[in-house]
Design a protein around this motif. Sequence first.
Motif, PDB file in Angstrom:
ATOM      1  N   UNK A  62       0.841  -1.205   0.000  1.00  0.00           N
ATOM      2  CA  UNK A  62       0.000   0.000   0.000  1.00  0.00           C
ATOM      3  C   UNK A  62       0.869   1.245   0.000  1.00  0.00           C
ATOM      4  N   UNK A  63       2.162   1.061  -0.268  1.00  0.00           N
ATOM      5  CA  UNK A  63       3.087   2.198  -0.350  1.00  0.00           C
ATOM      6  C   UNK A  63       2.991   2.861  -1.725  1.00  0.00           C
ATOM      7  N   UNK A  64       3.149   4.159  -1.753  1.00  0.00           N
ATOM      8  CA  UNK A  64       3.101   4.893  -3.022  1.00  0.00           C
ATOM      9  C   UNK A  64       3.783   6.251  -2.832  1.00  0.00           C
ATOM     10  N   UNK A  65       4.945   6.405  -3.437  1.00  0.00           N
ATOM     11  CA  UNK A  65       5.670   7.678  -3.431  1.00  0.00           C
ATOM     12  C   UNK A  65       6.167   7.904  -4.862  1.00  0.00           C
ATOM     13  N   UNK A  66       5.309   8.396  -5.743  1.00  0.00           N
ATOM     14  CA  UNK A  66       5.657   8.489  -7.167  1.00  0.00           C
ATOM     15  C   UNK A  66       6.752   9.505  -7.473  1.00  0.00           C
ATOM     16  N   UNK A  67       6.813  10.590  -6.695  1.00  0.00           N
ATOM     17  CA  UNK A  67       7.845  11.614  -6.907  1.00  0.00           C
ATOM     18  C   UNK A  67       7.878  12.513  -5.680  1.00  0.00           C
TER      19      UNK A  67
END
Length: 304
Positions: A259-264
Amino acid sequence: MDPYLNIIKKSYSGYWNYLKNEIFFPNHWDNYFYGLIIISLAVWLLEIIFPWRKDQSIFRKDFWLDTFYMFFNFFILNLLILIALSNTVAQFLNDIMGVVGLSLKDFQLFDVNELPTGLGLLVFFLISDFVQWNTHRLLHRVPFLWNFHKVHHSVKEMGFAAHLRFHWMEPVVYNSLLYIPIAIIGNYNAKDVALVHFFAIIIGHLNHANLGWDYGVLKYIFNNPKMHIWHHAKALPKHVRYGINYGITLSLWDYIFRTNHIPHNGKDIELGFSGDDTFPKDFLSQELYPASIKPKKNQQKENT
């Protein structure tokens, strides 16, 4: 009914006396009142020295509202509701199970207090944080709970005090779901568990602070400002329906369950949720907000 009334009365008087001693007669290291103040001032100083969003004011938007929330939720809420409710419910559950000859100890798998101090504290921390991570997911996935959680997501500029902006119902949900797991492993020694609570406050304050840190390789273990700002993003990826980066203290669970999300770099992303332009701006209206709306079939889509 008299025993329950006595529990409620003792809870109020006991916590009131505790709070007075914390404020006026501090004589121990695990003083939550001054501990919260010291941690808050330290993290605020870091924001001032190392600001990530350099155009954000030191006294950012809703600074004083969040400061009020911080002390209200950490102390006054306990006095008004949580301690009395917690003690009464615990006694009620014990009484119900007693009717059939059971007690919570009958469900206890082991007692963390019997483990070596460091190991017991670690087990208590990991189980507590995992339960809180799952509870946080529920706050996003269940429309009824999301209406309470909107208070926290109404933050438009991140700062340390935003950590403790939440509706009073949230700790009721968290503590209710945490009650049984803690009963199963045994509640840890109060003085030692203060270390866990202080550590959680520090990480939570840093997560919401105007800081651009991710702690290097430790970002895969500990939640951090660069990760948590995406949890507050107003516009979420199309493949994500309910939210991302649910970590409370640990980011570990998000990486394990994807559930991790760090696109930029999320330094300048817009924060909030869909429809937050009409969300109440003051404390009392925010607290009353969930009672003022009617359920909608697809309400959970509002946080996507």
